[in-house]
Design a protein around this motif. Structure first.
Motif, PDB file in Angstrom:
ATOM      1  N   ARG A   1      47.938  15.475  23.323  1.00 54.22           N
ATOM      2  CA  ARG A   1      46.591  15.685  24.594  1.00 54.22           C
ATOM      3  C   ARG A   1      46.302  15.228  25.116  1.00 54.22           C
ATOM      4  O   ARG A   1      45.727  13.962  25.044  1.00 54.22           O
ATOM      5  CB  ARG A   1      45.762  16.807  23.771  1.00 54.22           C
ATOM      6  CG  ARG A   1      46.214  18.041  23.209  1.00 54.22           C
ATOM      7  CD  ARG A   1      46.103  19.119  22.856  1.00 54.22           C
ATOM      8  NE  ARG A   1      45.203  19.890  23.738  1.00 54.22           N
ATOM      9  CZ  ARG A   1      44.658  21.003  24.504  1.00 54.22           C
ATOM     10  NH1 ARG A   1      45.841  21.393  23.755  1.00 54.22           N
ATOM     11  NH2 ARG A   1      43.672  21.118  25.015  1.00 54.22           N
TER      12      ARG A   1
ATOM     13  N   SER B   1      45.951  24.483  28.965  1.00 54.62           N
ATOM     14  CA  SER B   1      45.020  23.702  30.136  1.00 54.62           C
ATOM     15  C   SER B   1      44.727  22.433  29.693  1.00 54.62           C
ATOM     16  O   SER B   1      43.309  22.046  29.844  1.00 54.62           O
ATOM     17  CB  SER B   1      43.566  24.077  29.082  1.00 54.62           C
ATOM     18  OG  SER B   1      43.716  24.264  27.739  1.00 54.62           O
ATOM     19  N   ALA B   2      45.999  21.648  29.306  1.00 54.31           N
ATOM     20  CA  ALA B   2      45.433  20.310  29.008  1.00 54.31           C
ATOM     21  C   ALA B   2      47.155  19.422  29.326  1.00 54.31           C
ATOM     22  O   ALA B   2      48.233  20.441  30.180  1.00 54.31           O
ATOM     23  CB  ALA B   2      45.243  19.879  28.009  1.00 54.31           C
TER      24      ALA B   2
ATOM     25  N   GLN C   1      42.358  17.471  29.485  1.00 60.53           N
ATOM     26  CA  GLN C   1      42.374  18.584  29.276  1.00 60.53           C
ATOM     27  C   GLN C   1      41.403  19.273  30.634  1.00 60.53           C
ATOM     28  O   GLN C   1      40.393  18.723  30.579  1.00 60.53           O
ATOM     29  CB  GLN C   1      41.192  19.132  27.600  1.00 60.53           C
ATOM     30  CG  GLN C   1      40.450  20.170  27.676  1.00 60.53           C
ATOM     31  CD  GLN C   1      41.510  21.500  27.233  1.00 60.53           C
ATOM     32  OE1 GLN C   1      42.396  20.443  26.140  1.00 60.53           O
ATOM     33  NE2 GLN C   1      41.493  22.096  27.506  1.00 60.53           N
ATOM     34  N   THR C   2      41.083  21.222  30.754  1.00 54.90           N
ATOM     35  CA  THR C   2      40.237  21.051  32.100  1.00 54.90           C
ATOM     36  C   THR C   2      39.543  22.364  31.228  1.00 54.90           C
ATOM     37  O   THR C   2      40.017  22.859  30.330  1.00 54.90           O
ATOM     38  CB  THR C   2      41.448  21.649  33.329  1.00 54.90           C
ATOM     39  OG1 THR C   2      41.631  22.724  32.367  1.00 54.90           O
ATOM     40  CG2 THR C   2      42.133  20.678  34.004  1.00 54.90           C
ATOM     41  N   ARG C   3      38.541  23.285  31.811  1.00 57.85           N
ATOM     42  CA  ARG C   3      38.113  23.867  31.642  1.00 57.85           C
ATOM     43  C   ARG C   3      39.445  25.639  31.973  1.00 57.85           C
ATOM     44  O   ARG C   3      38.361  26.194  31.455  1.00 57.85           O
ATOM     45  CB  ARG C   3      36.625  23.979  32.854  1.00 57.85           C
ATOM     46  CG  ARG C   3      35.451  23.040  32.640  1.00 57.85           C
ATOM     47  CD  ARG C   3      34.512  23.061  33.137  1.00 57.85           C
ATOM     48  NE  ARG C   3      33.246  22.321  33.008  1.00 57.85           N
ATOM     49  CZ  ARG C   3      32.382  22.062  32.969  1.00 57.85           C
ATOM     50  NH1 ARG C   3      31.715  23.118  33.582  1.00 57.85           N
ATOM     51  NH2 ARG C   3      31.381  20.497  32.994  1.00 57.85           N
ATOM     52  N   GLY C   4      39.661  25.859  32.779  1.00 59.78           N
ATOM     53  CA  GLY C   4      40.470  26.260  33.192  1.00 59.78           C
ATOM     54  C   GLY C   4      41.497  27.141  32.523  1.00 59.78           C
ATOM     55  O   GLY C   4      41.821  26.094  30.988  1.00 59.78           O
ATOM     56  N   PHE C   5      42.732  27.812  32.472  1.00 61.09           N
ATOM     57  CA  PHE C   5      44.111  27.438  31.706  1.00 61.09           C
ATOM     58  C   PHE C   5      44.847  27.873  32.841  1.00 61.09           C
ATOM     59  O   PHE C   5      44.645  28.690  34.048  1.00 61.09           O
ATOM     60  CB  PHE C   5      43.522  28.766  30.803  1.00 61.09           C
ATOM     61  CG  PHE C   5      44.058  30.345  31.026  1.00 61.09           C
ATOM     62  CD1 PHE C   5      44.747  31.069  31.631  1.00 61.09           C
ATOM     63  CD2 PHE C   5      42.185  30.265  31.278  1.00 61.09           C
ATOM     64  CE1 PHE C   5      44.080  32.541  32.535  1.00 61.09           C
ATOM     65  CE2 PHE C   5      41.760  31.660  32.012  1.00 61.09           C
ATOM     66  CZ  PHE C   5      42.832  32.605  32.408  1.00 61.09           C
ATOM     67  N   HIS C   6      45.868  27.580  32.542  1.00 64.64           N
ATOM     68  CA  HIS C   6      47.475  28.185  33.485  1.00 64.64           C
ATOM     69  C   HIS C   6      48.506  28.805  32.821  1.00 64.64           C
ATOM     70  O   HIS C   6      48.794  28.820  31.353  1.00 64.64           O
ATOM     71  CB  HIS C   6      47.736  27.005  33.691  1.00 64.64           C
ATOM     72  CG  HIS C   6      49.197  27.478  35.218  1.00 64.64           C
ATOM     73  ND1 HIS C   6      49.242  27.533  36.097  1.00 64.64           N
ATOM     74  CD2 HIS C   6      50.541  27.106  34.387  1.00 64.64           C
ATOM     75  CE1 HIS C   6      50.360  27.412  36.634  1.00 64.64           C
ATOM     76  NE2 HIS C   6      51.638  27.374  35.433  1.00 64.64           N
TER      77      HIS C   6
ATOM     78  N   ARG D   1      45.479  38.033  31.056  1.00 67.40           N
ATOM     79  CA  ARG D   1      45.702  37.383  29.493  1.00 67.40           C
ATOM     80  C   ARG D   1      45.505  37.893  28.781  1.00 67.40           C
ATOM     81  O   ARG D   1      44.152  38.910  28.081  1.00 67.40           O
ATOM     82  CB  ARG D   1      44.426  35.908  29.887  1.00 67.40           C
ATOM     83  CG  ARG D   1      44.452  35.217  28.614  1.00 67.40           C
ATOM     84  CD  ARG D   1      42.223  34.665  29.384  1.00 67.40           C
ATOM     85  NE  ARG D   1      43.516  32.853  28.212  1.00 67.40           N
ATOM     86  CZ  ARG D   1      42.205  32.355  27.953  1.00 67.40           C
ATOM     87  NH1 ARG D   1      40.395  32.723  28.579  1.00 67.40           N
ATOM     88  NH2 ARG D   1      42.454  31.214  27.200  1.00 67.40           N
TER      89      ARG D   1
ATOM     90  N   GLU E   1      49.769  29.984  27.570  1.00 62.72           N
ATOM     91  CA  GLU E   1      49.110  29.387  28.374  1.00 62.72           C
ATOM     92  C   GLU E   1      48.432  27.991  27.935  1.00 62.72           C
ATOM     93  O   GLU E   1      48.949  27.632  26.931  1.00 62.72           O
ATOM     94  CB  GLU E   1      47.606  30.622  28.417  1.00 62.72           C
ATOM     95  CG  GLU E   1      46.593  30.036  27.398  1.00 62.72           C
ATOM     96  CD  GLU E   1      45.776  30.768  27.498  1.00 62.72           C
ATOM     97  OE1 GLU E   1      44.569  30.714  27.130  1.00 62.72           O
ATOM     98  OE2 GLU E   1      45.985  32.785  27.749  1.00 62.72           O
TER      99      GLU E   1
ATOM    100  N   GLU F   1      50.827  21.180  28.959  1.00 57.74           N
ATOM    101  CA  GLU F   1      50.790  21.575  27.993  1.00 57.74           C
ATOM    102  C   GLU F   1      52.045  22.896  27.526  1.00 57.74           C
ATOM    103  O   GLU F   1      52.778  22.810  26.676  1.00 57.74           O
ATOM    104  CB  GLU F   1      49.728  22.062  27.771  1.00 57.74           C
ATOM    105  CG  GLU F   1      49.328  22.426  26.456  1.00 57.74           C
ATOM    106  CD  GLU F   1      47.958  22.640  25.943  1.00 57.74           C
ATOM    107  OE1 GLU F   1      47.693  22.403  25.129  1.00 57.74           O
ATOM    108  OE2 GLU F   1      47.157  23.155  26.881  1.00 57.74           O
TER     109      GLU F   1
END
Length: 135
Positions: free
Chosen positions: A63, A91-92, A66-71, A83, A89, A107
């Motif tokens: 990994r 986020s990295a 890493q982000t704070r949000g998600f896709h 969600r 989903e 990810e």
């Protein structure tokens, strides 16, 4: 998530890795793999044995960014409006070292291969399957 064509130079985020983490070293080119978008076609086919399982392991061992949000998966998300647990989903990113290059992939790449028949570039698959986490 932003679309990037496979094997193009990685430009999504600055490279701020922990030097001890798996990933490229200074001077090594980082290329994109698996940055898909619902509105664009992508190569499809059957993955080689072990690819999906190794990519899933890499989401725990390789990994980065890493982000704070998600896709959400753009194909699965179009069928569901919110969600929920069990919904794909990410986020990295994961990073994979190849021959003289490194690859940056979202990810969700294991999900794209397994559920949506995405066939990553041969060079990327070779790097994944020759990694220390390949079974």
């Amino acid at each position: 998530m932003t679309y990037y064509a496979d094997l193009t130079p990685y430009t999504y985020d600055s490279d701020n890795w922990d030097p001890g983490a798996p990933g490229p070293r200074r001077g090594v080119a980082v290329l994109n793999a698996g940055w898909l978008d619902r509105g664009r076609s992508y190569p499809q086919g059957s993955p080689p044995p072990g690819l999906v399982e190794t990519l899933k392991r890499m989401t725990r061992t390789h990994r980065a960014q890493q982000t704070r949000g998600f896709h959400l998966c753009p194909w699965c998300a179009s069928r569901r409006s919110s969600r929920r647990p069990g919904r794909p989903e990410g986020s990295a990113e994961i990073r994979v070292i190849g021959r003289g290059v490194a690859y940056a992939a979202p990810e969700l790449i294991a999900h794209y291969v397994e559920a949506h028949d995405y066939l990553p570039p041969a060079e990327f698959m070779e790097a994944v399957l020759s990694s220390e986490v390949a079974a």
